[in-house]
Write an enzyme that holds these catalytic residues in place. Structure first.
Site, PDB file in Angstrom:
ATOM      1  NE  ARG B  55       0.469   1.286   3.499  1.00  0.00           N
ATOM      2  CZ  ARG B  55       1.483   2.068   3.824  1.00  0.00           C
ATOM      3  NH1 ARG B  55       2.733   1.601   3.775  1.00  0.00           N
ATOM      4  NH2 ARG B  55       1.321   3.309   4.198  1.00  0.00           N
ATOM      5  N   GLY B  56       0.315   2.391  -0.061  1.00  0.00           N
ATOM      6  CA  GLY B  56       1.116   3.606  -0.108  1.00  0.00           C
ATOM      7  C   GLY B  56       1.178   4.115  -1.534  1.00  0.00           C
ATOM      8  CB  ALA B  57       0.974   7.585  -2.824  1.00  0.00           C
ATOM      9  NE  ARG B  98      -6.471   0.836  -2.442  1.00  0.00           N
ATOM     10  CZ  ARG B  98      -5.476   1.145  -1.604  1.00  0.00           C
ATOM     11  NH1 ARG B  98      -4.379   0.437  -1.597  1.00  0.00           N
ATOM     12  NH2 ARG B  98      -5.592   2.150  -0.757  1.00  0.00           N
ATOM     13  CD  GLN B 202      -2.501   2.810   8.109  1.00  0.00           C
ATOM     14  OE1 GLN B 202      -2.806   3.266   9.214  1.00  0.00           O
ATOM     15  NE2 GLN B 202      -3.320   2.842   7.085  1.00  0.00           N
ATOM     16  CG  ASP B 243      -3.369   9.866   1.134  1.00  0.00           C
ATOM     17  OD1 ASP B 243      -3.192  10.094   2.337  1.00  0.00           O
ATOM     18  OD2 ASP B 243      -3.233   8.736   0.628  1.00  0.00           O
ATOM     19  CG  ASN B 253      -1.542  12.564   5.230  1.00  0.00           C
ATOM     20  OD1 ASN B 253      -1.265  11.703   4.390  1.00  0.00           O
ATOM     21  ND2 ASN B 253      -0.927  12.619   6.401  1.00  0.00           N
ATOM     22  CE  LYS B 254      -4.028   6.495   6.686  1.00  0.00           C
ATOM     23  NZ  LYS B 254      -4.837   6.002   5.584  1.00  0.00           N
TER      24      LYS B 254
END
Lengths: 364, 364
Positions: B55-57, B98, B202, B243, B253-254
């Site tokens: 995962r992760g951009a 995704r 995370q 993000d 962002n998160k």
């Protein structure tokens, strides 16, 4: 508080005394299991306080008082000297359970002071009566907090709360949840955003359970999401409880309270602290004098819940070797607080004045 | 990134290509198990992106590019027409994994554009070369972010980070963690406060694991505790990833990032966002135009980890019927951000100007 048992809704208190026994809701397995437990004698009561069968400032205070009452009944056929020794030892045992719990000491002191003169029989009656008073004081403070706080809640309000300052933390009603209960009872539409409140998740487990039982609409959110809803304009008010309030209005409460207060102020959302007189510590000048307890990293490292087979189980989130820090409380400076909801009314800034006016004269 | 395997420290990337296979770190079981997994073909790659094996951009962008390269190799003996059809279908399959991942589309588009002319053999070579470029661009952006960001970090700094914008979210180094890695490599003393980052943790699982492997001192804290340490004066700087960054500097962002930014500003702590060019979306005027995804309540209701027998297991925190809301991201307004750490340097306010200057001219 309302509890749905086998399809029926009943009124239950967090704990009460029946003869020589204390009966109480076992909070360790909530929300997954609702059980009334019995504590047969003061030794069992001490153990239950230590093991957090009940928790919350008010509830453990009342349990401490009833624990002394149990000890008095256990020693009622002894000589005065034997009675005094037995009671003294019981008080020591109960005091040692939660070393930082101000309410516990306060309740034990009140009951012990009620036992200093008269025959053993008279003393036993005085102690039981005082323990009942501690419980009644807790109950009436919670109720009055609800009544005063209710007036702050408009119809349609969406309220954020943190941790559990509900009925389960006291004998009934609670502090932060009491105004919400009264608003709901009086027909106001309210919606409660419940911070899950890591690490122990008292919001997700206890506050959500209380609101579910009462039929008050709510949603549990991760603590991270509170700011999001504030900025979205979806929160009209914040109400939290307190573990200790200093003379200047600085508030020690569950970790995370400070963040919510700062973000509430940024978004111009009123931030109230609901607390009874017992929580105000006028001997504490300001928040800098409140020591913050750092607790077992295990609370952060692991999570308990029901496993796939429906059995209580614990899982490890991070590794055993992961370095963790776990401060249990934080201090919210008085400047972030819109008002204190107390049993004598709403206290407003400047708090050094209003707190002293409300509670100062009663100090010893 | 450094990884300790059987007592030895090795350099490992999040994912890479070997012939027709993609090899990668399986992130689903970290930190409890470190495993390199193999994806044999583009269909397995699509499935792995969907199931969050990585995962992760950055990482899913690179995986998307390599997925196209796998498809090209799978179809290398087909006719031009057959090759084109096969590739088109593969791109569709990879895109669907995704739906909100900008980097994924960007990488797939780049590889597809590289395949529009020439013989099948030439096209295959062009696609592989482009997929490698996507990975190299990711890597060099992360490295440059580390170099520029490192200059902001003084010796002895204690830095707060949220979620995982580390090597695992990219090919190596990461964004928020890259300046910290470089500071550590250059001999500066740093200490990292790691928000556990509910609901998926995370921070506690991935960021803590990365720092542990690198030997960088850190402590995991519950998200609620970040404000406490800021107010205590124990945090000198905050660095987070992003993000999506709007043209005016608003940052998605998160969830929880906004709260940290507000509390950092209140305490006059610099708050930096580390992000590569790919994350800046100049077609997005400001944060109001960023849609916030609300995810499965199950992420909040349950927690996975290792049970008492050391096996992966899930426990239910609250009840099945508990009402839960789970927004996955929030928007931090540009005014809370001290600067953006990018591969072309530090961008400062006013961001409408500095972002356009840095990246605007390259827009199509």
């Amino acid at each position: 508080m309302k509890v749905k048992i086998d399809g029926e809704t009943r009124e239950v208190r967090t704990l009460w005394m029946e003869g020589q026994k204390i009966r109480l809701i076992d909070q360790r397995r909530l929300p997954h299991r609702f059980e009334i437990t019995t504590l047969e004698n003061h030794k069992e009561t001490a153990k239950a306080i230590k093991n957090m069968v009940m928790r919350g400032a008010g509830a453990i205070g009342v349990a401490g008082g009833y624990g002394i009452a149990q000890a008095a009944l256990e020693a009622q056929h002894m000589s005065v000297k034997g009675f005094e020794t037995y009671l003294f030892e019981a008080a020591e045992r109960l005091r040692k359970t939660r070393p930082t719990a101000a309410n516990l000491f306060h309740a034990i002191d009140r009951c012990m002071e009620a036992s200093i003169s008269g025959s053993v029989h008279e003393r036993v009656r005085a102690i039981i009566s005082e323990a009942d008073s501690v419980a009644e004081d807790d109950l009436s403070a919670s109720r009055r907090i609800g009544e005063y706080g209710c007036d702050l809640i408009d119809d349609g309000f969406r309220i954020l709360t943190h941790c559990n300052a509900g009925a389960l933390a006291f004998i009934d009603y609670g502090t932060a949840l009491s105004p919400i209960r009264f608003a709901h009872m009086r027909g106001k539409q309210v919606f409660v955003f419940v911070d899950e409140t890591r690490p122990r998740c008292q919001g997700a487990r206890l506050t959500a359970w209380e609101l579910e039982q009462e039929g008050i609409p709510y949603a549990v959110i991760v603590d991270n999401a509170a700011g999001y809803y504030m900025r979205q304009g979806e929160i009209d008010m914040v109400i939290v409880g307190a573990d200790r309030v200093a003379a200047n209005g600085d508030v020690a409460n569950k970790i995370g309270t400070y963040e919510k207060a700062v973000v509430a102020k940024e978004n111009r959302i009123p931030f109230y602290v609901a607390a009874p007189r017992m929580t105000f510590d006028l001997s504490c000048r300001n928040g800098d004098f409140i020591e913050i307890e750092e607790r077992d990293p295990e609370e952060v490292r692991s999570m308990w819940g029901l496993n796939e087979e429906g059995k209580p189980s614990k899982v490890l989130i991070s590794e055993e070797k992961t370095n963790i820090r776990n401060p249990a409380f934080d201090v919210t400076p008085a400047e972030f607080i819109s008002g204190f909801i107390t049993e004598v009314g709403i206290l407003r800034p400047p708090y050094s004045d209003s707190i002293y006016e409300a509670f100062g004269s009663k100090e010893g």
